[in-house]
Design a protein around this motif. Structure first.
Motif, PDB file in Angstrom:
ATOM      1  N   ALA A   1      -0.589 -11.570  -3.427  1.00 35.78           N
ATOM      2  CA  ALA A   1       0.025 -10.246  -3.501  1.00 35.78           C
ATOM      3  C   ALA A   1       1.324 -10.211  -2.711  1.00 35.78           C
ATOM      4  O   ALA A   1       1.552  -9.319  -1.896  1.00 35.78           O
ATOM      5  CB  ALA A   1      -0.948  -9.185  -2.982  1.00 35.78           C
TER       6      ALA A   1
ATOM      7  N   HIS B   1      -3.862  -7.504   2.580  1.00 32.82           N
ATOM      8  CA  HIS B   1      -4.890  -7.217   1.578  1.00 32.82           C
ATOM      9  C   HIS B   1      -6.129  -8.089   1.798  1.00 32.82           C
ATOM     10  O   HIS B   1      -7.258  -7.643   1.552  1.00 32.82           O
ATOM     11  CB  HIS B   1      -4.356  -7.453   0.170  1.00 32.82           C
ATOM     12  CG  HIS B   1      -3.478  -6.360  -0.356  1.00 32.82           C
ATOM     13  ND1 HIS B   1      -3.865  -5.027  -0.362  1.00 32.82           N
ATOM     14  CD2 HIS B   1      -2.234  -6.394  -0.927  1.00 32.82           C
ATOM     15  CE1 HIS B   1      -2.893  -4.291  -0.911  1.00 32.82           C
ATOM     16  NE2 HIS B   1      -1.901  -5.095  -1.248  1.00 32.82           N
TER      17      HIS B   1
ATOM     18  N   SER C   1      -1.571   0.836  -2.276  1.00 30.49           N
ATOM     19  CA  SER C   1      -0.964   1.537  -3.406  1.00 30.49           C
ATOM     20  C   SER C   1      -0.073   0.560  -4.150  1.00 30.49           C
ATOM     21  O   SER C   1       0.200  -0.548  -3.677  1.00 30.49           O
ATOM     22  CB  SER C   1      -0.129   2.747  -2.939  1.00 30.49           C
ATOM     23  OG  SER C   1       1.048   2.316  -2.276  1.00 30.49           O
ATOM     24  N   SER C   2       0.375   0.989  -5.325  1.00 28.98           N
ATOM     25  CA  SER C   2       1.373   0.245  -6.073  1.00 28.98           C
ATOM     26  C   SER C   2       2.486   1.211  -6.452  1.00 28.98           C
ATOM     27  O   SER C   2       2.222   2.359  -6.814  1.00 28.98           O
ATOM     28  CB  SER C   2       0.760  -0.382  -7.329  1.00 28.98           C
ATOM     29  OG  SER C   2       1.728  -1.114  -8.055  1.00 28.98           O
ATOM     30  N   ASN C   3       3.713   0.743  -6.366  1.00 25.32           N
ATOM     31  CA  ASN C   3       4.841   1.638  -6.608  1.00 25.32           C
ATOM     32  C   ASN C   3       5.036   1.971  -8.081  1.00 25.32           C
ATOM     33  O   ASN C   3       5.536   3.052  -8.414  1.00 25.32           O
ATOM     34  CB  ASN C   3       6.133   1.016  -6.061  1.00 25.32           C
ATOM     35  CG  ASN C   3       6.096   0.821  -4.559  1.00 25.32           C
ATOM     36  OD1 ASN C   3       5.344   1.498  -3.848  1.00 25.32           O
ATOM     37  ND2 ASN C   3       6.883  -0.108  -4.064  1.00 25.32           N
TER      38      ASN C   3
ATOM     39  N   GLY D   1       5.266   5.296  -2.315  1.00 29.29           N
ATOM     40  CA  GLY D   1       4.209   4.291  -2.332  1.00 29.29           C
ATOM     41  C   GLY D   1       3.782   3.905  -0.932  1.00 29.29           C
ATOM     42  O   GLY D   1       2.587   3.731  -0.646  1.00 29.29           O
TER      43      GLY D   1
ATOM     44  N   GLY E   1       5.857  -4.092  -5.869  1.00 29.04           N
ATOM     45  CA  GLY E   1       5.392  -2.767  -5.461  1.00 29.04           C
ATOM     46  C   GLY E   1       4.018  -2.729  -4.859  1.00 29.04           C
ATOM     47  O   GLY E   1       3.365  -1.679  -4.841  1.00 29.04           O
ATOM     48  N   THR E   2       3.517  -3.852  -4.317  1.00 27.83           N
ATOM     49  CA  THR E   2       2.191  -3.852  -3.701  1.00 27.83           C
ATOM     50  C   THR E   2       2.294  -3.449  -2.231  1.00 27.83           C
ATOM     51  O   THR E   2       3.109  -3.980  -1.481  1.00 27.83           O
ATOM     52  CB  THR E   2       1.510  -5.233  -3.829  1.00 27.83           C
ATOM     53  OG1 THR E   2       0.239  -5.210  -3.165  1.00 27.83           O
ATOM     54  CG2 THR E   2       2.374  -6.352  -3.266  1.00 27.83           C
ATOM     55  N   ASN E   3       1.494  -2.480  -1.822  1.00 30.12           N
ATOM     56  CA  ASN E   3       1.531  -1.919  -0.470  1.00 30.12           C
ATOM     57  C   ASN E   3       0.157  -1.992   0.174  1.00 30.12           C
ATOM     58  O   ASN E   3      -0.860  -1.723  -0.482  1.00 30.12           O
ATOM     59  CB  ASN E   3       1.975  -0.457  -0.512  1.00 30.12           C
ATOM     60  CG  ASN E   3       3.295  -0.275  -1.225  1.00 30.12           C
ATOM     61  OD1 ASN E   3       4.269  -0.960  -0.933  1.00 30.12           O
ATOM     62  ND2 ASN E   3       3.342   0.647  -2.176  1.00 30.12           N
ATOM     63  N   SER E   4       0.125  -2.319   1.443  1.00 26.21           N
ATOM     64  CA  SER E   4      -1.131  -2.363   2.191  1.00 26.21           C
ATOM     65  C   SER E   4      -0.897  -1.840   3.603  1.00 26.21           C
ATOM     66  O   SER E   4       0.164  -2.084   4.189  1.00 26.21           O
ATOM     67  CB  SER E   4      -1.675  -3.794   2.249  1.00 26.21           C
ATOM     68  OG  SER E   4      -2.871  -3.868   3.007  1.00 26.21           O
TER      69      SER E   4
END
Length: 410
Positions: free
Chosen positions: A162, A169, A263-265, A276, A397-400
């Motif tokens: 990711a 993650h 979340s994903s943007n 996001g 756009g992967t957020n943690s």
């Protein structure tokens, strides 16, 4: 569904700041940079030779040749970090042979063995010349594969791919599996190769700082004059465990994983998003049943890129404006450790929590309109740190976000 408490009983680190928890703690407190020049990158054709300088581990005498040949650079780093994490958790070989332990690591590339394989095929035109070692080295799951066989891990076993949120993650997913009662213990973390093969494509994007004459001042998160990130790497490992199991075996409990948000943007592949970021942080706080006022320190993702830092500053200010939380990006010292960053920054935050200080956001000289409202720690602050929020955001756009909390002495 179970709703068990999840604690951290061991951690380990192998990074440009040091190759033990104690070395890294001292470097963080001193605001010491681990950035330097890799001359091989100049020869190879990089625009920027800046990188985190990570020592190569010596595995002879620790592992057999058969074990070593299947390990690429990032797996070697992860092995060393995991040794330290298991030692801190009081987990030895006998324990691992008699108890199920899982492994989830963040890793999103293994470039050098892929390139070496392609070179052999281009030059020899014979796949028989490749050998089995490069097969296992080249897979994204190489870290998990190697750690699970070396340490006899028989629980959950997979890799999180990711981008720069991979390590975070991995911790979040390990937390969820233990919380739900599906595993009692999981070794988790992140690993990142630092060889010059790994980052040429990022260099092509003009993503890297060109402040070559001042390597240790090149990574400048939130500073108005930042001109790009500095790539780095290594590995970080944490042992996550069910609270009751940890108590029963008399383990030393470092802290609690109190919340995980994601979340994903849903936008452009290189486009960060303040909404996001806000969603991931808000989810983590909600999961931890914490308010913004409960957070003492925010380890920002801020990589020293103009757009990424701006977006995160907006998101942090949206949630934390008027609260006491101190903010810093340890990437000012380490550079961007990419796939390992979410895990290493959890370790850095836990070291601050253990030793009651907030590490500085070094190289911050001039705020811009976005960073000015933040409560940035630009020098080391001696203060009690009970609850931490650690952010990780990545391409695509992967957020943690993780909330880590000091736990009362047993």
């Amino acid at each position: 569904m179970n709703n068990r408490r999840v604690v951290i009983t061991g951690m380990g680190i192998w990074s440009c700041l040091g190759t033990s928890l104690n070395e890294v703690k001292d470097a963080l407190y001193a605001g010491k940079s681990g950035i330097g020049i890799d001359h091989d990158r100049i020869t190879y054709g990089y625009q920027s030779p800046l990188t985190g300088i990570v020592p190569e581990p010596e595995l002879k005498g620790k592992l057999s040749r058969r074990q070593r040949i299947g390990m690429p650079q990032e797996a070697e780093y992860a092995y060393m970090a995991s040794l330290e994490a298991f030692q801190g958790a009081g987990i030895d070989t006998d324990f691992l042979l008699h108890h199920e332990v899982g492994v989830i690591f963040g890793n999103d590339s293994s470039s050098r063995p892929v390139i070496e394989t392609a070179k052999i095929m281009d030059e020899k035109h014979d796949s028989a010349m490749i050998g089995s070692a490069l097969v296992f080295q080249s897979m994204n799951s190489t870290v998990n594969m190697n750690l699970s066989t070396i340490f006899h891990l028989r629980g959950i076993n997979f890799t999180v791919s990711a981008a720069c949120a991979s390590g975070s993650h991995a911790i979040g997913l390990a937390y969820l599996l233990i919380k739900q009662g599906l595993q009692d213990r999981i070794l988790c973390g992140g690993a990142q190769e630092v060889n010059y093969h790994a980052m040429a494509s990022f260099d092509a994007l003009n993503a890297f700082s060109k402040r070559i004459e001042q390597p240790q001042q090149a990574s400048r998160p939130f500073d108005r004059d930042r001109d790009g990130l500095v790539p780095s790497g290594g590995a970080a490992a944490l042992v996550l465990e069910d609270y009751d199991s940890a108590l029963a075996r008399g383990a030393n409990i470092i802290a609690e994983v109190a919340g995980y948000g994601f979340s994903s943007n849903g936008g452009g592949i290189q486009q960060p998003s303040d909404s996001g970021s806000v969603t991931a942080m808000s989810r983590a706080l909600r999961d931890a049943m914490a308010s913004p006022d409960d957070i003492d320190y925010i380890n920002a993702h801020a990589t020293s890129t103009p757009q990424g830092d701006m977006i995160e500053a907006l998101a942090i200010d949206h949630i934390f404006n008027g609260t006491h939380a101190l903010v810093s990006s340890t990437k000012s010292m380490t550079g961007h450790e990419c796939w390992m960053a979410g895990a290493s920054e959890a370790v850095y935050s836990l070291l601050m929590m253990q030793h009651n200080f907030v590490a500085p956001n070094i190289n911050f000289e001039n705020p811009d309109e976005y960073s000015e409202p933040l409560n940035l720690a630009t020098a080391t602050v001696d203060t009690q740190v009970d609850t931490v929020l650690s952010n990780s955001f990545g391409f695509g756009g992967t957020n943690s976000a993780l909330v880590l909390k000091k736990i009362a002495k047993q």
